[in-house]
Structures are given as C-alpha cells and as structure tokens.
Motif scaffolding. Structure first.
Motif, mmCIF file in Angstrom:
data_model
loop_
_atom_site.group_PDB
_atom_site.id
_atom_site.type_symbol
_atom_site.label_atom_id
_atom_site.label_comp_id
_atom_site.label_asym_id
_atom_site.label_seq_id
_atom_site.Cartn_x
_atom_site.Cartn_y
_atom_site.Cartn_z
ATOM 1 N N GLN A 28 0.839 -1.193 0.000
ATOM 2 C CA GLN A 28 0.000 0.000 0.000
ATOM 3 C C GLN A 28 0.877 1.246 0.000
ATOM 4 O O GLN A 28 1.877 1.308 0.714
ATOM 5 N N VAL A 29 0.501 2.226 -0.799
ATOM 6 C CA VAL A 29 1.263 3.467 -0.863
ATOM 7 C C VAL A 29 1.122 4.216 0.461
ATOM 8 O O VAL A 29 0.020 4.407 0.971
ATOM 9 N N GLN A 30 2.243 4.653 0.997
ATOM 10 C CA GLN A 30 2.244 5.505 2.195
ATOM 11 C C GLN A 30 2.356 6.956 1.741
ATOM 12 O O GLN A 30 3.121 7.274 0.821
ATOM 13 N N LEU A 31 1.589 7.820 2.391
ATOM 14 C CA LEU A 31 1.558 9.231 2.008
ATOM 15 C C LEU A 31 2.056 10.104 3.142
ATOM 16 O O LEU A 31 1.694 9.879 4.298
ATOM 17 N N VAL A 32 2.851 11.090 2.816
ATOM 18 C CA VAL A 32 3.383 12.010 3.828
ATOM 19 C C VAL A 32 3.099 13.440 3.393
ATOM 20 O O VAL A 32 3.558 13.868 2.321
ATOM 21 N N ARG B 100 5.566 5.336 -3.212
ATOM 22 C CA ARG B 100 5.807 4.802 -4.545
ATOM 23 C C ARG B 100 4.768 5.391 -5.487
ATOM 24 O O ARG B 100 4.017 6.291 -5.101
ATOM 25 N N SER B 101 4.711 4.897 -6.669
ATOM 26 C CA SER B 101 3.901 5.524 -7.711
ATOM 27 C C SER B 101 2.438 5.698 -7.318
ATOM 28 O O SER B 101 1.831 4.812 -6.725
ATOM 29 N N ILE B 102 1.909 6.869 -7.682
ATOM 30 C CA ILE B 102 0.475 7.130 -7.505
ATOM 31 C C ILE B 102 -0.244 7.104 -8.845
ATOM 32 O O ILE B 102 -1.406 7.486 -8.953
ATOM 33 N N ASP B 103 0.471 6.648 -9.878
ATOM 34 C CA ASP B 103 -0.093 6.609 -11.235
ATOM 35 C C ASP B 103 -1.444 5.912 -11.284
ATOM 36 O O ASP B 103 -2.353 6.345 -11.992
ATOM 37 N N ASN B 104 -1.552 4.812 -10.546
ATOM 38 C CA ASN B 104 -2.751 3.989 -10.634
ATOM 39 C C ASN B 104 -3.813 4.350 -9.604
ATOM 40 O O ASN B 104 -4.837 3.665 -9.514
ATOM 41 N N ILE B 105 -3.566 5.407 -8.872
ATOM 42 C CA ILE B 105 -4.569 5.852 -7.895
ATOM 43 C C ILE B 105 -5.473 6.856 -8.594
ATOM 44 O O ILE B 105 -5.035 7.949 -8.971
ATOM 45 N N TYR B 106 -6.723 6.460 -8.770
ATOM 46 C CA TYR B 106 -7.623 7.248 -9.613
ATOM 47 C C TYR B 106 -7.901 8.634 -9.026
ATOM 48 O O TYR B 106 -7.888 9.630 -9.745
ATOM 49 N N ASN C 140 2.217 13.025 -11.159
ATOM 50 C CA ASN C 140 2.410 11.587 -10.979
ATOM 51 C C ASN C 140 3.878 11.191 -11.110
ATOM 52 O O ASN C 140 4.328 10.231 -10.489
ATOM 53 N N ALA C 141 4.626 11.919 -11.923
ATOM 54 C CA ALA C 141 6.049 11.602 -12.102
ATOM 55 C C ALA C 141 6.824 11.782 -10.796
ATOM 56 O O ALA C 141 7.856 11.137 -10.589
ATOM 57 N N LYS C 142 6.315 12.654 -9.945
ATOM 58 C CA LYS C 142 6.956 12.904 -8.645
ATOM 59 C C LYS C 142 6.187 12.253 -7.505
ATOM 60 O O LYS C 142 6.505 12.494 -6.327
ATOM 61 N N ASN C 143 5.169 11.469 -7.833
ATOM 62 C CA ASN C 143 4.346 10.810 -6.812
ATOM 63 C C ASN C 143 3.786 11.813 -5.813
ATOM 64 O O ASN C 143 3.686 11.522 -4.615
ATOM 65 N N THR C 144 3.411 12.985 -6.285
ATOM 66 C CA THR C 144 3.071 14.088 -5.389
ATOM 67 C C THR C 144 1.755 14.753 -5.778
ATOM 68 O O THR C 144 1.475 14.944 -6.962
ATOM 69 N N VAL C 145 0.999 15.100 -4.762
ATOM 70 C CA VAL C 145 -0.204 15.907 -4.917
ATOM 71 C C VAL C 145 0.004 17.199 -4.137
ATOM 72 O O VAL C 145 0.562 17.180 -3.040
#
Length: 118
Positions: free
Chosen positions: A1-5, A26-32, A73-78
C-alpha cells in the motif's frame, strides 16, 4: 500500500498563502482519485479538494476560488495551493488516495498543520 506524507503546513496571517505537498512512497499513477481533507479541533474531518488521474478537480464550497489541487504523478506528489487564507482554514490537512467509487486505497497520509492567525 502506498504511504503518504504531507508537508508544507505552518503559521500564516489571514490573506496569506501556503502550498501543501503530499508525497507517496511509490507511484500514484494507478490511484484514480487523490483527495485533501482537513480536520479542525472539535470538528469532523471534511473533504476539501479532489483530483482524478485525468485532472478533473472538485472543491468544497468553502475553498472554491481560493484553493487549487494538482498532481504530478512523475513525482508521486499531490499539491494543494491555498491562497487568501482565513482563520476558518486552520486545521490539520491530510491526503488520501481512493478509487472511482471514493473507497480508500491508501492509508491516511501524515497530516500537516495549518494555522491562520487573524
């Protein structure tokens, strides 16, 4: 599971700006859907902003026109750009990933506190 900080919170005066970041382990590409929520003391956690993988966004009425959510998504960042901050925006802000049915697919990210002084 992706961990978010989450990070980027702080103390700011009314009318000021902050930019929050939420980085995935890790990647959030697949998180809609990626969401930002906030929780103020004594209040329920509320949804502030949402962004889909396609870039569609949605905002709570209380922040429309002042906050902007984006994702890289390239930086796994929102990100959450917050302008014209008000004391009512003071809260701990959390990010979360979910699927198209808005069911969580990540754990709650580490929150970041925002304090807006009057």
């Amino acid at each position: 599971q992706v961990q978010l900080v989450g990070s980027g919170g702080g103390l700011v005066q009314t009318g000021g700006s902050l930019r929050l970041s939420c980085v995935g382990s890790r990647s959030i590409d697949n998180i809609y859907i990626m969401d930002w929520y906030r929780e103020a003391p004594g209040k329920q956690r509320e949804l502030v902003a949402t962004i889909t993988n396609g870039g569609d966004t949605n905002y709570a009425d209380s922040v429309k026109g002042r906050f902007t959510i984006s994702r890289d998504n390239a930086k796994n960042t929102v990100y959450l750009q917050m302008n014209s901050l008000k004391p009512d925006d003071s809260a701990t802000y959390y990010c979360l990933g979910s699927n198209a049915h808005h069911n969580p697919v990540t754990a709650w990210g580490q929150g970041t506190q925002v304090i807006v002084s009057s």
